[in-house]
Design an enzyme around this catalytic site. Sequence first.
Site, PDB file in Angstrom:
ATOM      1  CD  GLN A 156      -3.329   0.427   2.149  1.00 53.45           C
ATOM      2  OE1 GLN A 156      -3.455  -0.847   2.131  1.00 53.45           O
ATOM      3  NE2 GLN A 156      -3.921   1.223   2.409  1.00 53.45           N
ATOM      4  NE  ARG A 168      -3.336  -7.988   4.644  1.00 52.95           N
ATOM      5  CZ  ARG A 168      -2.300  -6.970   4.456  1.00 52.95           C
ATOM      6  NH1 ARG A 168      -2.641  -6.023   3.414  1.00 52.95           N
ATOM      7  NH2 ARG A 168      -1.111  -6.987   5.007  1.00 52.95           N
ATOM      8  CD  GLN A 222       1.056  -9.776   5.502  1.00 55.43           C
ATOM      9  OE1 GLN A 222      -0.020  -9.403   5.650  1.00 55.43           O
ATOM     10  NE2 GLN A 222       1.910  -9.734   4.525  1.00 55.43           N
ATOM     11  CG  HIS A 250       2.268  -4.579   9.192  1.00 60.37           C
ATOM     12  ND1 HIS A 250       2.129  -5.945   8.830  1.00 60.37           N
ATOM     13  CD2 HIS A 250       1.961  -3.911   7.921  1.00 60.37           C
ATOM     14  CE1 HIS A 250       1.898  -6.236   7.757  1.00 60.37           C
ATOM     15  NE2 HIS A 250       1.752  -5.153   7.066  1.00 60.37           N
ATOM     16  CB  SER A 269       2.442  -5.005   3.766  1.00 58.56           C
ATOM     17  OG  SER A 269       1.364  -4.911   4.532  1.00 58.56           O
ATOM     18  CG  LEU A 270      -1.301  -5.426  -1.132  1.00 58.04           C
ATOM     19  CD1 LEU A 270      -2.702  -6.332  -0.978  1.00 58.04           C
ATOM     20  CD2 LEU A 270      -1.598  -3.963  -1.584  1.00 58.04           C
TER      21      LEU A 270
END
Length: 311
Positions: free
Chosen positions: A12, A117, A250, A201, A92-93
Site C-alpha cells: 500500500q 483485509r 502478518q 502491522h 505487506s499487501l
Amino acid sequence: MNMNKAFVFPGQGSQYPGMGRELYEKYPAAHQVFEEADDALGFSVSKMCFEGTQEELRLTENTQPAILAMSVAAFRVLEERGCRPDYVAGHSLGEYSALVAAGALTLGDAAVLVRQRGRYMQEAVPVGVGAMAALVGIESEMAHAVCAKAAEEQIVAPANLNSSVQVVIAGHREAVERAMTLAKEAGARHAIMLPVSAPFHCLLLQPAADRLKYDIDACSFADLKFPLITNVDAGPIETADAARKSLERQVTMPVRWQESVQWLLGKNVRKFVEVGPGKVLLGLIRNADKSVGMFNAEDEKSLENAFSGLL
C-alpha cells in the site's frame, strides 16, 4: 554459483491513478487478469485502477485489490515471456501478490481476501485513534527502544523494518507522537507522520487479524512453485500450510523487509524486479546493495526493459 533473480511486489502506498491501463490495453495476459479480478470482486477494480481518483484509491479496501490486480497483471506478462523468478517476496499487501505469482493462491481468492483485509483493518481502529510515522536515519534497535519508552501503557511498535536507515512505527496516535519526539532526540534525521487510514502491522489490528483468519481458513492454498521470503520471519516458505500461517500472523506483526532483502542477497540474488506500481522497494534494495541489477515492471516501456535485462 548461479546468479539468481527475485521478483518483489509492492504494498500500500504505491498506487496511482491510471495504473495498469497500458498493461490492460497492450497485453492480453494482463487484460485477462483485470477481468478475473473484476469477476471475483463483483465490481470493476480495473475501472478503479484506470479512472479512480487519488482519494478513491487511497481507501484501504480499494487500494489493496487494485495493487494486487495491477501487480499480478504485470507478473503474468513477464511469465508469458518466459521470465521466471528464483524467489519472490512482497511488502505487506504485496505478499498476497507474491503468493498468487507462486501459485499458492488463486487470483480470485486473493482479490476477495485483500478487499476484506482492507475493510477489517479500517474497521479495527476508529479513524484518528491510530497513526503511523516514518523514522529516517535510525536503526531498528534504536526504534525498538524509542517505542518501548514512548508507549506509556499505550501501543506503539516498529511496523515496517524497511532498511538500515528507515523504520516505520505504528500504534496509538499519542504514543506515535511521543516516539517521534524521542527518535529526533536520539538522532533521527526525520520523523514524519504518514497519511494512512489505519495503524498497520501492530497489535491494535488484532480484531482485524481475528476476522481475517476465518476468511483465510476458508481459502484453498497450494504448495509454492518457488520459495517466498515472508514478512513475519524473513525466511523462505514453500508449502501451502506455511503460506496460510504466514498470512494469518502478518496483520499484527512487523514487516521485516531489510532482513528479507539481506536473505535474498545471501542467496546470490543479483537481479531484482519490482512487479507492480512504483519503485519504492527498489529504493530500499538500493540502500542495501547498489551493485545489483534493478528493474521495475508497470508499463510497456519498463516491461520491455525488464525483459532485456533478465535475458
